[in-house]
Design a protein around this motif. Structure first.
Motif, PDB file in Angstrom:
ATOM      1  N   GLU A 226       0.807  -1.222   0.000  1.00  0.00           N
ATOM      2  CA  GLU A 226       0.000   0.000   0.000  1.00  0.00           C
ATOM      3  C   GLU A 226       0.845   1.279   0.000  1.00  0.00           C
ATOM      4  N   GLU A 227       2.115   1.186   0.373  1.00  0.00           N
ATOM      5  CA  GLU A 227       2.972   2.367   0.372  1.00  0.00           C
ATOM      6  C   GLU A 227       3.313   2.815  -1.047  1.00  0.00           C
ATOM      7  N   ASN A 228       3.269   1.894  -1.995  1.00  0.00           N
ATOM      8  CA  ASN A 228       3.685   2.208  -3.362  1.00  0.00           C
ATOM      9  C   ASN A 228       2.558   2.151  -4.390  1.00  0.00           C
ATOM     10  N   LEU A 229       1.512   1.379  -4.124  1.00  0.00           N
ATOM     11  CA  LEU A 229       0.507   1.090  -5.146  1.00  0.00           C
ATOM     12  C   LEU A 229      -0.880   1.532  -4.710  1.00  0.00           C
ATOM     13  N   LYS A 230      -1.703   1.879  -5.688  1.00  0.00           N
ATOM     14  CA  LYS A 230      -3.103   2.201  -5.412  1.00  0.00           C
ATOM     15  C   LYS A 230      -3.956   1.846  -6.623  1.00  0.00           C
ATOM     16  N   LEU A 231      -5.240   1.633  -6.380  1.00  0.00           N
ATOM     17  CA  LEU A 231      -6.205   1.422  -7.437  1.00  0.00           C
ATOM     18  C   LEU A 231      -6.740   2.767  -7.914  1.00  0.00           C
ATOM     19  N   VAL A 232      -6.946   2.905  -9.199  1.00  0.00           N
ATOM     20  CA  VAL A 232      -7.537   4.119  -9.753  1.00  0.00           C
ATOM     21  C   VAL A 232      -9.040   4.105  -9.467  1.00  0.00           C
ATOM     22  N   ASN A 233      -9.547   5.220  -8.945  1.00  0.00           N
ATOM     23  CA  ASN A 233     -10.983   5.342  -8.637  1.00  0.00           C
ATOM     24  C   ASN A 233     -11.478   4.204  -7.750  1.00  0.00           C
ATOM     25  N   ASN A 234     -10.659   3.850  -6.757  1.00  0.00           N
ATOM     26  CA  ASN A 234     -11.034   2.805  -5.801  1.00  0.00           C
ATOM     27  C   ASN A 234     -11.379   1.480  -6.473  1.00  0.00           C
ATOM     28  N   GLY A 235     -10.702   1.214  -7.577  1.00  0.00           N
ATOM     29  CA  GLY A 235     -10.908  -0.065  -8.243  1.00  0.00           C
ATOM     30  C   GLY A 235     -12.118  -0.124  -9.143  1.00  0.00           C
ATOM     31  N   GLU A 236     -12.594   1.026  -9.596  1.00  0.00           N
ATOM     32  CA  GLU A 236     -13.751   1.066 -10.500  1.00  0.00           C
ATOM     33  C   GLU A 236     -13.482   0.205 -11.731  1.00  0.00           C
ATOM     34  N   THR A 237     -14.455  -0.632 -12.093  1.00  0.00           N
ATOM     35  CA  THR A 237     -14.279  -1.557 -13.210  1.00  0.00           C
ATOM     36  C   THR A 237     -14.966  -1.058 -14.473  1.00  0.00           C
ATOM     37  N   PHE A 238     -14.477  -1.537 -15.623  1.00  0.00           N
ATOM     38  CA  PHE A 238     -15.064  -1.133 -16.892  1.00  0.00           C
ATOM     39  C   PHE A 238     -15.280  -2.311 -17.842  1.00  0.00           C
ATOM     40  N   THR A 239     -15.177  -3.532 -17.341  1.00  0.00           N
ATOM     41  CA  THR A 239     -15.538  -4.732 -18.112  1.00  0.00           C
ATOM     42  C   THR A 239     -16.145  -5.751 -17.154  1.00  0.00           C
ATOM     43  N   ASP A 240     -16.727  -6.805 -17.710  1.00  0.00           N
ATOM     44  CA  ASP A 240     -17.198  -7.945 -16.927  1.00  0.00           C
ATOM     45  C   ASP A 240     -16.287  -9.127 -17.211  1.00  0.00           C
ATOM     46  N   GLU A 241     -15.788  -9.752 -16.150  1.00  0.00           N
ATOM     47  CA  GLU A 241     -14.840 -10.855 -16.286  1.00  0.00           C
ATOM     48  C   GLU A 241     -15.329 -12.051 -15.462  1.00  0.00           C
ATOM     49  N   PRO A 242     -16.153 -12.928 -16.049  1.00  0.00           N
ATOM     50  CA  PRO A 242     -16.618 -14.111 -15.319  1.00  0.00           C
ATOM     51  C   PRO A 242     -15.543 -15.195 -15.286  1.00  0.00           C
ATOM     52  N   TYR A 243     -15.154 -15.611 -14.096  1.00  0.00           N
ATOM     53  CA  TYR A 243     -14.115 -16.627 -13.956  1.00  0.00           C
ATOM     54  C   TYR A 243     -14.718 -18.023 -14.016  1.00  0.00           C
ATOM     55  N   GLY A 244     -14.121 -18.880 -14.861  1.00  0.00           N
ATOM     56  CA  GLY A 244     -14.586 -20.248 -14.986  1.00  0.00           C
ATOM     57  C   GLY A 244     -13.456 -21.249 -14.804  1.00  0.00           C
ATOM     58  N   VAL A 245     -13.844 -22.514 -14.716  1.00  0.00           N
ATOM     59  CA  VAL A 245     -12.897 -23.625 -14.641  1.00  0.00           C
ATOM     60  C   VAL A 245     -12.712 -24.156 -16.055  1.00  0.00           C
ATOM     61  N   GLY A 246     -11.490 -24.085 -16.559  1.00  0.00           N
ATOM     62  CA  GLY A 246     -11.207 -24.559 -17.907  1.00  0.00           C
ATOM     63  C   GLY A 246     -11.029 -26.064 -17.946  1.00  0.00           C
ATOM     64  N   LEU A 247     -11.577 -26.715 -18.986  1.00  0.00           N
ATOM     65  CA  LEU A 247     -11.449 -28.157 -19.148  1.00  0.00           C
ATOM     66  C   LEU A 247     -11.447 -28.494 -20.635  1.00  0.00           C
ATOM     67  N   THR A 248     -11.212 -29.757 -20.939  1.00  0.00           N
ATOM     68  CA  THR A 248     -11.108 -30.197 -22.322  1.00  0.00           C
ATOM     69  C   THR A 248     -12.412 -29.968 -23.086  1.00  0.00           C
ATOM     70  N   LYS A 249     -12.274 -29.537 -24.318  1.00  0.00           N
ATOM     71  CA  LYS A 249     -13.419 -29.274 -25.191  1.00  0.00           C
ATOM     72  C   LYS A 249     -14.289 -30.517 -25.358  1.00  0.00           C
ATOM     73  N   ASP A 250     -15.604 -30.309 -25.258  1.00  0.00           N
ATOM     74  CA  ASP A 250     -16.623 -31.335 -25.505  1.00  0.00           C
ATOM     75  C   ASP A 250     -16.641 -32.456 -24.467  1.00  0.00           C
ATOM     76  N   ASP A 251     -16.013 -32.257 -23.314  1.00  0.00           N
ATOM     77  CA  ASP A 251     -16.140 -33.240 -22.222  1.00  0.00           C
ATOM     78  C   ASP A 251     -17.380 -32.860 -21.415  1.00  0.00           C
ATOM     79  N   ASP A 252     -18.550 -33.116 -21.996  1.00  0.00           N
ATOM     80  CA  ASP A 252     -19.802 -32.619 -21.439  1.00  0.00           C
ATOM     81  C   ASP A 252     -20.106 -33.189 -20.055  1.00  0.00           C
ATOM     82  N   ASP A 253     -19.843 -34.485 -19.856  1.00  0.00           N
ATOM     83  CA  ASP A 253     -20.116 -35.099 -18.551  1.00  0.00           C
ATOM     84  C   ASP A 253     -19.287 -34.438 -17.453  1.00  0.00           C
TER      85      ASP A 253
END
Length: 294
Positions: A226-253
């Motif tokens: 915190e002595e060196n770094l800060k968020l701009v505008n208290n961390g105001e966001t400008f995109t949506d970033e949904p986090y998911g669990v990545g796995l092999t394509k088409d492994d539906d089960d």
């Protein structure tokens, strides 16, 4: 016999920065998730779940340099919210924590590691998007983040994304925040790095003006220095970033199973406990996002 852990501390950047981030490695000690008593017959024959349960081990890709979500601790084992989500998934397969092989993944190698079979899943601040879904699948989301900006504490020039013109903007190659800068701010100079810890080092050393990525990732770095770094505008966001669990394509089960595990973690309180013992030491507990069973 469980696989040995793939342990590697990140050593890039200044010694001071690395030490500070390691000390901030992510809050309190969470109880290990209760390991389910499963039998391979509980899963469809030939399924990924049956294979992993029979082996008693799973290889999970995660970040090793991001406070609060995935960072190598003093003993080399990663800690953070993503790590706890990985443990919850392993436990649902009947796999103990010491049966997890943690493999460091950076933004640029997550899809290749999944496609090449180097990991079984990736839980690594991994934004779900249509481009990535062309080559892999996602379970979740299990968290919703948003892109933000981080600067040095004495920087008053950068007040939001509309003030990036002519600025050197650091982000990680292969990440959605980096692509957002390329697509939406051509008058800024994107300076790509392989890891966010290297972005932070470049910011502290004056090589770049600002670091951009998801707000929760930046919040972890700010909390560690915190002595060196800060968020701009208290961390105001400008995109949506949904986090998911990545796995092999088409492994539906397997994707259906992972989605079930995430929803069960919401209902049981395991998700909230994982958050409160990691990212929740710095950030308020959010409402969990609805799982997208596409």
């Amino acid at each position: 016999m469980s696989k040995p852990l793939n342990r590697r501390l990140f050593l890039s950047g200044s010694v001071g920065t690395a030490a500070a981030l390691t000390l901030a490695a992510c809050g309190g000690d969470a109880d290990e998730p209760e390991v389910a008593d499963v039998d391979t017959e509980d899963f469809p024959e030939g399924s990924t779940m049956a294979r992993l349960a029979e082996a008693g081990s799973i290889t999970i890709g995660t970040k090793f340099d991001q406070p609060l979500f995935g960072q190598a601790g003093p003993d080399g084992d990663p800690v953070g919210f993503d790590v706890e989500i990985g443990k919850i998934i392993a436990a649902a397969l009947g796999i103990e924590a010491d049966g997890i092989e943690w493999t460091e993944t950076v933004s640029a190698n997550r899809e290749p590691f999944i496609e090449n079979g180097q990991v079984d899943i990736v839980v690594a601040t991994y934004t779900i998007n249509d481009t990535r879904k062309e080559v892999i699948d996602f379970a979740g989301p299990y968290y919703e983040a948003g892109q933000a900006l981080m600067v040095l504490v004495d920087n008053e020039d950068i007040t939001g994304e509309d003030s990036l013109e002519g600025k050197k903007v650091a982000s990680v190659e292969g990440s959605t925040p980096a692509q957002y800068i390329l697509d939406n701010h051509p008058d800024a100079e994107l300076v790509p790095f392989d890891t966010y810890s290297n972005c932070v080092t470049a910011l502290i050393n004056g090589q770049v003006d600002v670091v951009t990525t998801d707000n929760v990732i930046l919040a972890g770095f700010v909390a560690s220095d915190e002595e060196n770094l800060k968020l701009v505008n208290n961390g105001e966001t400008f995109t949506d970033e949904p986090y998911g669990v990545g796995l092999t394509k088409d492994d539906d089960d397997f994707r259906d199973f992972l989605n079930d595990v995430i929803e069960e973690a919401y209902e049981s309180g395991a998700w909230a406990e994982a958050w409160e013992n990691t990212a929740g030491t710095v950030l308020p507990t959010p409402d969990p996002p609805a799982v997208d069973r596409y």
